[in-house]
Design a protein around this motif. Structure first.
Motif, short mmCIF file in Angstrom:
data_model
loop_
_atom_site.label_atom_id
_atom_site.label_comp_id
_atom_site.label_asym_id
_atom_site.label_seq_id
_atom_site.Cartn_x
_atom_site.Cartn_y
_atom_site.Cartn_z
N ASN A 138 6.29 -2.35 -7.54
CA ASN A 138 5.44 -1.59 -6.41
C ASN A 138 5.59 -0.06 -6.51
O ASN A 138 4.73 0.53 -6.00
CB ASN A 138 5.65 -2.06 -5.19
N ARG A 196 3.38 1.16 -8.82
CA ARG A 196 2.11 1.14 -8.71
C ARG A 196 1.81 1.86 -7.51
O ARG A 196 0.26 2.47 -7.69
CB ARG A 196 1.81 -0.30 -8.30
N HIS A 197 2.42 2.44 -6.68
CA HIS A 197 2.17 3.18 -5.31
C HIS A 197 2.75 4.30 -5.28
O HIS A 197 2.31 4.98 -4.37
CB HIS A 197 2.32 2.03 -4.18
N TYR A 227 6.18 2.99 -0.73
CA TYR A 227 4.93 2.01 -0.35
C TYR A 227 5.32 1.32 1.00
O TYR A 227 6.75 1.17 1.27
CB TYR A 227 4.76 1.06 -1.37
N ALA A 282 0.93 -1.22 -0.10
CA ALA A 282 0.16 -0.04 0.03
C ALA A 282 1.01 1.23 -0.03
O ALA A 282 1.99 1.02 0.59
CB ALA A 282 -0.95 0.12 1.31
N PRO A 283 0.48 2.37 -0.52
CA PRO A 283 1.17 3.46 -0.70
C PRO A 283 1.58 4.04 0.87
O PRO A 283 0.61 4.21 1.79
CB PRO A 283 0.36 4.53 -1.64
N GLY A 339 2.26 7.17 -6.78
CA GLY A 339 1.35 8.26 -6.96
C GLY A 339 1.76 9.22 -8.19
O GLY A 339 2.91 9.05 -9.00
#
Length: 222
Positions: free
Chosen positions: A58, A61-62, A139, A37-38, A64
């Motif tokens: 990741n 992906r996280h 993350y 998760a971020p 932002g």
């Protein structure tokens, strides 16, 4: 009869790896041990760096919207999956590694990088030092609850271990008397060592490519 292969990595990679195993005609046990998760972070001025090091997709992906301010930095990616994610995000990929974080840093240094920025997980595999002038977590990977009924499915399987944290968690989940019938296909020697001893077989993939690790697991499952 072949053994099932336990896929322990977080989503979305878990389902991708499991699908590849199932496409090869084998049974995949989908059991993510962590979820990414971020976390809050502030993007630094890209003018202070000459490269961006990425050791996991990741981070892309996280990371932002702040990643957009770093698009001018060439990316040194730990493997093909991370490199592809970087390219999709608009980065120019200068190098795709196959040997882990330490090899990635060495490759960047050999290419003349002197001021690298690393973006990765809070449970960092890299710290600032040498050519890595700054390391920023974007993350975090939190452990997921695994019920006893889920853990018992690992008995007699071939477990894919893709990080040291996963190796240590696997050792917590598999009872000592079940290790003798359970094998490990590990992404690195560090990941294998974290799982401890007593396993039926432990083998380390020859490189960091996902296909190499899957091929090793298929071999151990026979």
């Amino acid at each position: 009869m072949s053994r099932p292969i336990a896929v322990l990595r977080p989503e979305p990679g878990n389902r991708v790896t499991a699908a590849a195993i199932e496409a090869a005609g084998r049974t995949a046990i989908r059991l993510p041990l962590f979820a990414a998760a971020p976390v809050a972070w502030d993007a630094p001025d890209p003018a202070g760096f000459d490269a961006l090091l990425l050791t996991s997709a990741n981070a892309l992906r996280h990371g932002g919207g702040q990643l957009g301010g770093l698009l001018g930095l060439p990316v040194y990616a730990v493997g093909r999956v991370t490199a592809e994610a970087a390219a999709r995000a608009g980065f120019r990929v200068a190098h795709v590694g196959e040997g882990g974080a330490d090899a990635l840093v060495a490759a960047a240094e050999a290419a003349g990088v002197t001021r690298a920025l690393w973006l990765g997980g809070r449970e960092a595999v890299l710290r600032a030092g040498g050519v890595v002038t700054r390391a920023i977590p974007v993350y975090a990977s939190a452990p997921l609850d695994v019920a006893p009924g889920q853990a018992v499915r690992l008995r007699g399987s071939v477990a894919l271990v893709q990080s040291a944290r996963a190796g240590a968690r696997l050792a917590e989940l598999v009872a000592p008397d079940h290790r003798a019938i359970t094998s490990i296909a590990a992404i690195s020697a560090r990941a294998a060592a974290a799982a401890g001893t007593g396993w039926r077989r432990v083998e380390v993939a020859g490189d960091m490519r996902p296909d190499t690790l899957i091929a090793l697991a298929l071999h151990l499952a026979d």
